[in-house]
Design a protein around this motif. Structure first.
Motif, PDB file in Angstrom:
ATOM      1  N   ALA A 224       0.815  -1.214   0.000  1.00  0.00           N
ATOM      2  CA  ALA A 224       0.000   0.000   0.000  1.00  0.00           C
ATOM      3  C   ALA A 224       0.850   1.265   0.000  1.00  0.00           C
ATOM      4  CB  ALA A 224      -0.926  -0.008   1.215  1.00  0.00           C
ATOM      5  N   GLU A 225       1.972   1.246   0.732  1.00  0.00           N
ATOM      6  CA  GLU A 225       2.800   2.454   0.810  1.00  0.00           C
ATOM      7  C   GLU A 225       3.476   2.772  -0.523  1.00  0.00           C
ATOM      8  OE1 GLU A 225       4.929  -0.802   3.264  1.00  0.00           O
ATOM      9  OE2 GLU A 225       2.895  -0.201   2.687  1.00  0.00           O
ATOM     10  N   VAL A 226       3.748   1.737  -1.320  1.00  0.00           N
ATOM     11  CA  VAL A 226       4.339   1.963  -2.641  1.00  0.00           C
ATOM     12  C   VAL A 226       3.297   2.563  -3.574  1.00  0.00           C
ATOM     13  CG1 VAL A 226       5.371   0.871  -4.660  1.00  0.00           C
ATOM     14  CG2 VAL A 226       6.024   0.132  -2.361  1.00  0.00           C
ATOM     15  N   GLU A 227       2.096   2.022  -3.528  1.00  0.00           N
ATOM     16  CA  GLU A 227       1.028   2.576  -4.358  1.00  0.00           C
ATOM     17  C   GLU A 227       0.769   4.036  -4.009  1.00  0.00           C
ATOM     18  OE1 GLU A 227      -3.541   1.410  -5.703  1.00  0.00           O
ATOM     19  OE2 GLU A 227      -2.343   0.054  -4.466  1.00  0.00           O
ATOM     20  N   GLU A 228       0.817   4.351  -2.725  1.00  0.00           N
ATOM     21  CA  GLU A 228       0.616   5.730  -2.285  1.00  0.00           C
ATOM     22  C   GLU A 228       1.762   6.617  -2.766  1.00  0.00           C
ATOM     23  OE1 GLU A 228      -1.230   8.967  -0.559  1.00  0.00           O
ATOM     24  OE2 GLU A 228      -1.975   6.950  -0.974  1.00  0.00           O
ATOM     25  N   ALA A 229       2.990   6.079  -2.753  1.00  0.00           N
ATOM     26  CA  ALA A 229       4.144   6.853  -3.206  1.00  0.00           C
ATOM     27  C   ALA A 229       4.031   7.185  -4.687  1.00  0.00           C
ATOM     28  CB  ALA A 229       5.427   6.075  -2.940  1.00  0.00           C
TER      29      ALA A 229
ATOM     30  N   THR B  51       1.469  10.063  -4.964  1.00  0.00           N
ATOM     31  CA  THR B  51       1.758  11.359  -4.350  1.00  0.00           C
ATOM     32  C   THR B  51       3.091  11.973  -4.762  1.00  0.00           C
ATOM     33  OG1 THR B  51       2.694  10.243  -2.409  1.00  0.00           O
ATOM     34  CG2 THR B  51       0.358  10.805  -2.336  1.00  0.00           C
TER      35      THR B  51
ATOM     36  N   ALA C 118      10.954   4.447  -2.748  1.00  0.00           N
ATOM     37  CA  ALA C 118      10.109   3.545  -1.955  1.00  0.00           C
ATOM     38  C   ALA C 118       9.944   2.209  -2.661  1.00  0.00           C
ATOM     39  CB  ALA C 118       8.743   4.187  -1.712  1.00  0.00           C
TER      40      ALA C 118
ATOM     41  N   GLN D 190      11.146  -1.846  -1.637  1.00  0.00           N
ATOM     42  CA  GLN D 190      10.083  -2.764  -1.223  1.00  0.00           C
ATOM     43  C   GLN D 190       9.529  -3.665  -2.324  1.00  0.00           C
ATOM     44  OE1 GLN D 190       7.091  -1.047   1.563  1.00  0.00           O
ATOM     45  NE2 GLN D 190       8.113   0.881   1.130  1.00  0.00           N
TER      46      GLN D 190
END
Length: 239
Positions: free
Chosen positions: A49-54, A57, A119, A123
């Motif tokens: 999820a944090e990669v998709e958010e990166a 954004t 990011a 990951q």
């Protein structure tokens, strides 16, 4: 015969040389060649999820997204070349994508993940490649399904929609969605395509992902009544 005699004379006393050639694909051929479906040779997982958010954004310019898309396309193509040669045995799905891109796919410095998306470099692994590619592609094109030709955009009838939803319970949706996406964004988005809209959608999906021909869940479950003209709406219905 004569050819054999000539060959023996020409090559007599010569030292054998082993050549290693690289197969190149033209840019943009991931969808046209169904290369995403070929990634099924490696276990695939959802993108962190944090990669998709990166991606959403921090990669805000068209140039950033396009360079990242090209990097991922290179990696997808590289893996697809070996899809029939047992790549599963030599490629670890848990290998970092950044390492694979640099060491095996020979991605240039300007397109390395470390520079484009730190990011992701830390990951994303090969098991995330398909999900990562689709995430980035969606950002670069602003809706790639908008290119699908008009004759493949007919709405589903009530009977077709009910049959499709009923069959979803017994089908492997991730595999089916990937094959449909490859078909839609490849041949069915090509202005030169002449496939009749009345052709069987079920048969054409097998052309994209040949493993479907031997998949009982697909052969028994996918509705026979769906045609190419229903392709886009069938995709939307199951996603």
């Amino acid at each position: 015969g004569l050819e054999r005699a000539v060959a023996q004379r020409l090559f007599a006393g010569k030292i054998p040389v082993v050549l290693q050639t690289r197969q190149y694909q033209y840019e943009g051929e991931v969808r046209q060649r169904g290369a995403l479906s070929a990634l099924g040779m490696l276990e695939q997982s959802a993108l962190p999820a944090e990669v998709e958010e990166a991606v959403r954004t921090h990669l805000t310019t068209a140039d950033q997204l396009e360079r990242l898309r090209r990097t991922l396309e290179t990696c997808v193509n590289f893996l697809a070349v070996f899809s029939n040669g047992g790549a599963r045995a030599v490629v670890d799905p848990d290998m970092l994508l950044s390492r694979f891109a640099t060491e095996m796919a020979s991605v240039g410095e300007d397109h390395r993940l470390e520079a484009l998306c730190p990011a992701a470099a830390k990951q994303v692994r090969l098991r995330h490649l398909k999900a990562f590619f689709l995430c980035v592609e969606a950002g670069t094109t602003g809706g790639i399904l908008g290119r699908v030709l008009h004759r493949y955009r007919d709405p589903l009838g009530t009977a077709e929609e009910q049959a499709l939803h009923a069959s979803c319970r017994d089908m492997r949706l991730e595999t089916l969605v990937t094959a449909l996406r490859d078909l839609l964004t490849g041949p069915l988005s090509d202005p030169e395509t002449t496939f009749p809209a009345e052709e069987s959608l079920k048969n054409f999906l097998v052309y994209v992902d040949m493993d479907l021909a031997d998949s009982r869940w697909y052969q028994d479950g996918f509705p026979e009544t769906l045609q190419l003209r229903h392709a886009l709406e069938a995709f939307r219905a199951i996603t």
